[in-house]
Design a protein around this motif. Structure first.
Motif, PDB file in Angstrom:
ATOM      1  N   ALA A  11       0.809  -1.214   0.000  1.00 39.84           N
ATOM      2  CA  ALA A  11       0.000   0.000   0.000  1.00 39.84           C
ATOM      3  C   ALA A  11       0.846   1.270   0.000  1.00 39.84           C
ATOM      4  CB  ALA A  11      -0.925   0.012   1.214  1.00 39.84           C
ATOM      5  N   LEU A  12       2.090   1.186   0.441  1.00 37.67           N
ATOM      6  CA  LEU A  12       2.920   2.384   0.595  1.00 37.67           C
ATOM      7  C   LEU A  12       3.062   3.217  -0.677  1.00 37.67           C
ATOM      8  CD1 LEU A  12       4.527   4.057   2.570  1.00 37.67           C
ATOM      9  CD2 LEU A  12       6.518   2.681   2.022  1.00 37.67           C
ATOM     10  N   PRO A  13       3.350   2.645  -1.840  1.00 38.06           N
ATOM     11  CA  PRO A  13       3.448   3.501  -3.053  1.00 38.06           C
ATOM     12  C   PRO A  13       2.150   4.240  -3.365  1.00 38.06           C
ATOM     13  CG  PRO A  13       4.384   1.344  -3.477  1.00 38.06           C
ATOM     14  CD  PRO A  13       3.718   1.265  -2.136  1.00 38.06           C
ATOM     15  N   LYS A  14       1.015   3.614  -3.133  1.00 39.58           N
ATOM     16  CA  LYS A  14      -0.274   4.260  -3.389  1.00 39.58           C
ATOM     17  C   LYS A  14      -0.514   5.394  -2.404  1.00 39.58           C
ATOM     18  CE  LYS A  14      -2.106   0.114  -5.400  1.00 39.58           C
ATOM     19  NZ  LYS A  14      -2.641  -1.164  -5.124  1.00 39.58           N
ATOM     20  N   VAL A  15      -0.122   5.181  -1.153  1.00 38.71           N
ATOM     21  CA  VAL A  15      -0.274   6.220  -0.133  1.00 38.71           C
ATOM     22  C   VAL A  15       0.596   7.424  -0.476  1.00 38.71           C
ATOM     23  CG1 VAL A  15       0.152   6.777   2.299  1.00 38.71           C
ATOM     24  CG2 VAL A  15      -0.952   4.622   1.685  1.00 38.71           C
ATOM     25  N   ILE A  16       1.824   7.186  -0.886  1.00 40.34           N
ATOM     26  CA  ILE A  16       2.743   8.278  -1.224  1.00 40.34           C
ATOM     27  C   ILE A  16       2.240   9.051  -2.436  1.00 40.34           C
ATOM     28  CG2 ILE A  16       5.079   8.777  -2.056  1.00 40.34           C
ATOM     29  CD1 ILE A  16       6.047   6.492  -0.221  1.00 40.34           C
ATOM     30  N   LYS A  17       1.748   8.359  -3.461  1.00 41.29           N
ATOM     31  CA  LYS A  17       1.193   9.046  -4.633  1.00 41.29           C
ATOM     32  C   LYS A  17      -0.024   9.883  -4.242  1.00 41.29           C
ATOM     33  CE  LYS A  17       2.806   5.828  -8.141  1.00 41.29           C
ATOM     34  NZ  LYS A  17       2.445   4.820  -9.130  1.00 41.29           N
ATOM     35  N   SER A  18      -0.870   9.343  -3.375  1.00 43.22           N
ATOM     36  CA  SER A  18      -2.046  10.076  -2.911  1.00 43.22           C
ATOM     37  C   SER A  18      -1.643  11.330  -2.152  1.00 43.22           C
ATOM     38  CB  SER A  18      -2.907   9.197  -2.008  1.00 43.22           C
ATOM     39  OG  SER A  18      -3.347   8.069  -2.701  1.00 43.22           O
ATOM     40  N   LEU A  19      -0.631  11.206  -1.288  1.00 44.59           N
ATOM     41  CA  LEU A  19      -0.170  12.356  -0.529  1.00 44.59           C
ATOM     42  C   LEU A  19       0.401  13.447  -1.432  1.00 44.59           C
ATOM     43  CD1 LEU A  19       1.463  10.696   2.595  1.00 44.59           C
ATOM     44  CD2 LEU A  19      -0.624  12.072   2.515  1.00 44.59           C
ATOM     45  N   SER A  20       1.054  13.061  -2.511  1.00 47.04           N
ATOM     46  CA  SER A  20       1.598  14.076  -3.413  1.00 47.04           C
ATOM     47  C   SER A  20       0.472  14.860  -4.086  1.00 47.04           C
ATOM     48  CB  SER A  20       2.530  13.451  -4.446  1.00 47.04           C
ATOM     49  OG  SER A  20       1.808  12.646  -5.353  1.00 47.04           O
ATOM     50  N   VAL A  21      -0.584  14.182  -4.479  1.00 44.90           N
ATOM     51  CA  VAL A  21      -1.730  14.866  -5.101  1.00 44.90           C
ATOM     52  C   VAL A  21      -2.447  15.739  -4.077  1.00 44.90           C
ATOM     53  CG1 VAL A  21      -3.987  14.505  -6.177  1.00 44.90           C
ATOM     54  CG2 VAL A  21      -2.040  13.105  -6.872  1.00 44.90           C
TER      55      VAL A  21
END
Length: 80
Positions: A11-21
């Motif tokens: 889940a970590l890559p998805k969380v990081i991408k979400s945080l950037s947006v």
């Protein structure tokens, strides 16, 4: 590895991408709010829209304008 750790690692890559947006949207809103509340011209524009939408649009437009200016200067001085 336990199942919970595997799920968290996946889940970590998805969380990081979400945080950037989410972070980018937040910065645009903050910048737009600063311009709308401190420049009288922007304060009276788009009064029919909710303030959050106005601040987002003003922040986005000014951000795009600054991006264009910086890109132009980079082309003029020859940086990539």
């Amino acid at each position: 590895m336990s199942e919970t750790v595997k799920i968290l690692v996946q889940a970590l890559p998805k969380v990081i991408k979400s945080l950037s947006v989410i972070g980018t949207i937040a910065l645009v809103l903050v910048a737009g709010g600063i311009f709308v509340h401190n420049i009288a011209f922007f304060h009276g524009i788009l009064t029919q829209l909710p303030s959050m939408v106005t601040e987002f649009l003003i922040g986005l437009l000014i951000g795009l304008l600054v991006l264009g200016i910086v890109s132009l200067f980079k082309k003029i001085i020859g940086e990539k």
